[in-house]
Design an enzyme around this catalytic site. Sequence first.
Site, short mmCIF file in Angstrom:
data_model
loop_
_atom_site.label_atom_id
_atom_site.label_comp_id
_atom_site.label_asym_id
_atom_site.label_seq_id
_atom_site.Cartn_x
_atom_site.Cartn_y
_atom_site.Cartn_z
N LYS A 142 0.83 -1.22 0.00
CA LYS A 142 0.00 0.00 0.00
C LYS A 142 0.85 1.26 0.00
CE LYS A 142 -4.23 -0.12 2.56
NZ LYS A 142 -4.83 -0.26 3.90
O1 G3P Z 1 -8.92 0.22 4.96
C1 G3P Z 1 -9.10 1.54 5.32
C2 G3P Z 1 -9.46 1.72 6.70
O2 G3P Z 1 -8.65 0.99 7.56
C3 G3P Z 1 -9.65 3.11 7.16
O3 G3P Z 1 -10.77 3.04 7.93
O4 G3P Z 1 -12.21 3.46 9.80
O5 G3P Z 1 -9.91 4.44 9.77
O6 G3P Z 1 -11.68 5.29 8.23
P1 G3P Z 1 -11.16 4.13 8.99
#
Ligand code: G3P
Length: 282
Positions: free
Chosen positions: A109
């Site tokens: 990533k």
């Molecule tokens: O895969 C992306 C994710 O981990 C981000 O999620 O909940 O931190 O917006 P969040």
Amino acid sequence: MPKNISSKIFIDGGSPQETRQAKVLLGFLDGQTTNPSLIAKNYTAKAGGTKLTETQALDEYKRVVRQMSGIIPEGSISIQVFAQEETKADEMLRQARARKTWIPNHSIKFPCTKEGLTAAEIACKEMPVNITLVFSQSQAAAVYEATKGAKYPVFISPFVGRLDDRGENGMQVVENILEMYTSGDGHVEVLTASLRGVDHILYALRLGSDIITCPFKVFKTWADGGFTIPDTSYVYPVGKLKPIPYKEDITLGKPWQEYNISHDLTTIGIAKFWEDWNSLLQ
Ligand code: G3P
């Protein structure tokens, strides 16, 4: 659950236990996404405030993804580089080449920044890549062009929940990217990420997002409801979320550097990943 959906289902998290449970509940699991915040959260839940050296922290990331890889050896596992806004492409590439040796089923990533895409443009000829922290159609056009000569799978991760959190319709970005990509060659798979609830899963399925990565909590709610699949009558509850309309003037076909890739949520996101990771260190 029979594998009768076209989208691949991933788990988003930092805990191999969740990976295992999700695979048991679903009967299969196509992959796993991780990031520095999720790995740090998992470590802190286990070890409290015990701080690590940089080497120990990196070993912890490696240990966790190796466990995940053992659970889903046939799945794809995203491992993120550590970067700040100013981190150079060369440094990200160095990290990527080291991370790809951790497990055979890696996808590396990179953040959707100028340096991140410069690195990804080279990396996609050496390894599977996943471009993260994507919030706009314009960034998605740049990702498509930067990875055009890819020799390995390319994922793009629009973060829907972070747009929803500030009152914008994140799922519309997924919709817009999928629409724009219909004129492309299909080399980028759209991975719907940052989910907040089952409706994000249902609408991503309805739109035909190539991949959907679910935090375990959201996944469990979907499982408890019997893994509902939306039919043609499904309507996504937009509520008061502000629309993010499709932009006809953003089209594929230009050099990636010509697209606007800046987004404030990308800048905020990159800083937060860095901060969470560094909170582990001595
Ligand atoms: O895969 C992306 C994710 O981990 C981000 O999620 O909940 O931190 O917006 P969040």
